[in-house]
Design a protein around this motif. Structure first.
Motif, PDB file in Angstrom:
ATOM      1  N   TRP A  44       0.808  -1.221   0.000  1.00 11.92           N
ATOM      2  CA  TRP A  44       0.000   0.000   0.000  1.00 11.92           C
ATOM      3  C   TRP A  44       0.846   1.278   0.000  1.00 11.92           C
ATOM      4  O   TRP A  44       0.337   2.366  -0.113  1.00 11.92           O
ATOM      5  CB  TRP A  44      -0.929   0.058   1.200  1.00 11.92           C
ATOM      6  CG  TRP A  44      -2.031  -0.951   1.328  1.00 11.92           C
ATOM      7  CD1 TRP A  44      -2.562  -1.363   2.505  1.00 11.92           C
ATOM      8  CD2 TRP A  44      -2.777  -1.633   0.314  1.00 11.92           C
ATOM      9  NE1 TRP A  44      -3.557  -2.277   2.276  1.00 11.92           N
ATOM     10  CE2 TRP A  44      -3.715  -2.462   0.944  1.00 11.92           C
ATOM     11  CE3 TRP A  44      -2.724  -1.644  -1.086  1.00 11.92           C
ATOM     12  CZ2 TRP A  44      -4.595  -3.277   0.250  1.00 11.92           C
ATOM     13  CZ3 TRP A  44      -3.599  -2.460  -1.785  1.00 11.92           C
ATOM     14  CH2 TRP A  44      -4.513  -3.253  -1.113  1.00 11.92           C
ATOM     15  N   ARG A  45       2.153   1.140   0.202  1.00 11.05           N
ATOM     16  CA  ARG A  45       2.980   2.349   0.163  1.00 11.05           C
ATOM     17  C   ARG A  45       3.203   2.801  -1.270  1.00 11.05           C
ATOM     18  O   ARG A  45       3.570   3.930  -1.531  1.00 11.05           O
ATOM     19  CB  ARG A  45       4.308   2.107   0.869  1.00 11.05           C
ATOM     20  CG  ARG A  45       4.111   1.948   2.357  1.00 11.05           C
ATOM     21  CD  ARG A  45       5.357   1.510   3.032  1.00 11.05           C
ATOM     22  NE  ARG A  45       6.256   2.616   3.319  1.00 11.05           N
ATOM     23  CZ  ARG A  45       6.199   3.347   4.422  1.00 11.05           C
ATOM     24  NH1 ARG A  45       5.268   3.108   5.304  1.00 11.05           N
ATOM     25  NH2 ARG A  45       7.052   4.303   4.626  1.00 11.05           N
ATOM     26  N   TYR A  47       0.838   1.713  -3.839  1.00 12.25           N
ATOM     27  CA  TYR A  47      -0.472   1.747  -4.481  1.00 12.25           C
ATOM     28  C   TYR A  47      -1.493   2.093  -3.420  1.00 12.25           C
ATOM     29  O   TYR A  47      -1.408   1.610  -2.302  1.00 12.25           O
ATOM     30  CB  TYR A  47      -0.835   0.373  -5.047  1.00 12.25           C
ATOM     31  CG  TYR A  47       0.186  -0.210  -5.979  1.00 12.25           C
ATOM     32  CD1 TYR A  47       0.139   0.063  -7.346  1.00 12.25           C
ATOM     33  CD2 TYR A  47       1.184  -1.042  -5.511  1.00 12.25           C
ATOM     34  CE1 TYR A  47       1.083  -0.481  -8.210  1.00 12.25           C
ATOM     35  CE2 TYR A  47       2.134  -1.592  -6.366  1.00 12.25           C
ATOM     36  CZ  TYR A  47       2.068  -1.301  -7.715  1.00 12.25           C
ATOM     37  OH  TYR A  47       2.998  -1.839  -8.560  1.00 12.25           O
ATOM     38  N   ARG A  48      -2.510   2.875  -3.780  1.00 12.57           N
ATOM     39  CA  ARG A  48      -3.566   3.145  -2.813  1.00 12.57           C
ATOM     40  C   ARG A  48      -4.576   2.009  -2.887  1.00 12.57           C
ATOM     41  O   ARG A  48      -4.982   1.640  -4.004  1.00 12.57           O
ATOM     42  CB  ARG A  48      -4.227   4.486  -3.131  1.00 12.57           C
ATOM     43  CG  ARG A  48      -3.241   5.665  -2.988  1.00 12.57           C
ATOM     44  CD  ARG A  48      -3.938   7.002  -3.059  1.00 12.57           C
ATOM     45  NE  ARG A  48      -4.932   7.069  -4.125  1.00 12.57           N
ATOM     46  CZ  ARG A  48      -6.054   7.784  -4.056  1.00 12.57           C
ATOM     47  NH1 ARG A  48      -6.313   8.481  -2.949  1.00 12.57           N
ATOM     48  NH2 ARG A  48      -6.908   7.809  -5.055  1.00 12.57           N
ATOM     49  N   GLU A  50      -7.621   1.886  -2.427  1.00  8.34           N
ATOM     50  CA  GLU A  50      -8.864   2.229  -3.135  1.00  8.34           C
ATOM     51  C   GLU A  50      -8.672   2.255  -4.646  1.00  8.34           C
ATOM     52  O   GLU A  50      -9.634   2.248  -5.405  1.00  8.34           O
ATOM     53  CB  GLU A  50      -9.454   3.552  -2.611  1.00  8.34           C
ATOM     54  CG  GLU A  50      -8.559   4.752  -2.679  1.00  8.34           C
ATOM     55  CD  GLU A  50      -7.673   4.935  -1.438  1.00  8.34           C
ATOM     56  OE1 GLU A  50      -7.313   6.068  -1.159  1.00  8.34           O
ATOM     57  OE2 GLU A  50      -7.331   3.936  -0.778  1.00  8.34           O
ATOM     58  N   ASP A  51      -7.384   2.283  -5.097  1.00 10.97           N
ATOM     59  CA  ASP A  51      -7.129   2.221  -6.541  1.00 10.97           C
ATOM     60  C   ASP A  51      -7.139   0.787  -7.048  1.00 10.97           C
ATOM     61  O   ASP A  51      -7.274   0.552  -8.243  1.00 10.97           O
ATOM     62  CB  ASP A  51      -5.758   2.824  -6.870  1.00 10.97           C
ATOM     63  CG  ASP A  51      -5.763   4.337  -6.742  1.00 10.97           C
ATOM     64  OD1 ASP A  51      -6.860   4.916  -6.739  1.00 10.97           O
ATOM     65  OD2 ASP A  51      -4.669   4.919  -6.620  1.00 10.97           O
TER      66      ASP A  51
END
Ligand code: BJW
Ligand code: ZN
Length: 248
Positions: A44-45, A47-48, A50-51
């Protein structure tokens, strides 16, 4: 209540047969070379979530989401179970009543030989048709960028649970029941922030279970634990199994 970090004391509890439940997260597979989601080096660092891990993201940009899953499938295909996975197989073998609840989708617990296993977030090795809902095992790595259902031509998706999606009802019931009947619950390598998984540990605690956490660092669950061990799961769990064996 302060928690203990005495492995021998936890091993002592298991001298009497207990209903044992283990909840694992991405930290268990980290030593197999699979990135975790949060924390340093976590997925998650870059890529978000929610994406990438929501049904909305898939509806909006299925190519991007599939690209991420193709990359992760290739990475996971090369990974092998590590000493933490093997220690949990050994724990299952010596426990008359044992359930392993995993948030991991990588299949490494099953590959190591865990049998009483509930994969609550699904499997990266299964695909589901978004039209006819058929679920199939799909291990090939040379899939087209947007794989299609062989029966109806619908768009396939990974058969995993994204944010905002319900867990499979049968697995949710089985996992909740196991948690609420646990006498000892080990929580290993999870940041304990994703629901409902994190709550399984709290339900177990509320129902009277002894709660023991194995993690590199404290989590929101730590203050509820009777035992907390800080270090690599691949070292802590084999040491715990060795303590159990030395008491036989
Ligand atoms: C080591 C180590 C080493 C490293 N040794 N340790 C209540 C309150 C607030 C929010 C919610 C709520 N209820 C539901 C929500 C929303 C949401 C949620 O929880 N949000 C929070 C983030 C706030 N939950 C959901 O949406 C869930 N659905 C749901 O509840 O549905 C309700 C509903 C009902 C009816 C109709 C519709 C809906 C679904 C959650 C799905 C999570 N999905 C993901 C992706 C799966 C697919 C994929 O992998 O591609 O699951 S997100 C991601 O997080 C993945 C993981 O399984 C999950 C947990 O992460 P995990 O395993 O804990 O990893 P990390 O990276 O966070 O932590 C690693 C840990 O290991 C760290 O602590 C390290 O220190 C440690 N570590 N190396 C030991 N060697
Ligand atoms: Zn189909």
């Amino acid at each position: 209540m302060p928690h203990s970090s005495d492995l021998q004391a936890l091993a002592g509890l298991l001298q009497i047969p207990q209903r044992v439940v283990v909840l694992t997260g991405a930290g268990v597979s980290h030593e197999s070379g699979i990135p975790t989601f949060r924390g340093s080096g976590g997925l998650w660092r870059h890529y978000r979530p929610e994406d990438l891990a929501t049904p909305q993201a898939f509806a909006r940009e299925p190519e991007l989401v599939w690209e991420w899953y193709h990359w992760r499938r290739t990475l996971i295909a090369q990974a092998r179970p590590n000493p933490a996975h093997h220690a949990l197989v050994a724990l299952e073998a010596r426990s008359p009543d044992f359930t392993l609840l995993t948030q991991n989708v990588d299949g490494l617990h099953a590959l190591a030989g865990s049998r009483r296993l509930i994969e609550i977030h699904g499997s990266i090795w299964e695909v589901r048709c978004t039209v006819c809902q058929a679920v199939t095992v799909e291990r090939r790595l040379d899939l087209p960028p947007l794989p299609r259902c062989p029966s109806c031509g619908g768009l396939l998706r990974p058969n995993v649970v994204w944010f905002g999606e319900a867990l499979d009802a049968e697995r949710l019931v089985a996992a909740s029941e196991a948690a609420q009947h646990a006498q000892v619950m080990l929580v290993v390598g999870t940041s304990a922030v994703v629901q409902p998984a994190a709550s399984f540990a709290l339900w177990a605690k509320r129902a009277g279970a002894c709660l023991a956490e194995f993690n590199l660092e404290p989590t929101p669950l730590t203050r509820h634990c009777d035992f907390a061990f800080h270090g690599q799961a691949g070292e802590l769990l084999p040491a715990f199994l060795a303590s159990l064996a030395s008491r036989l």
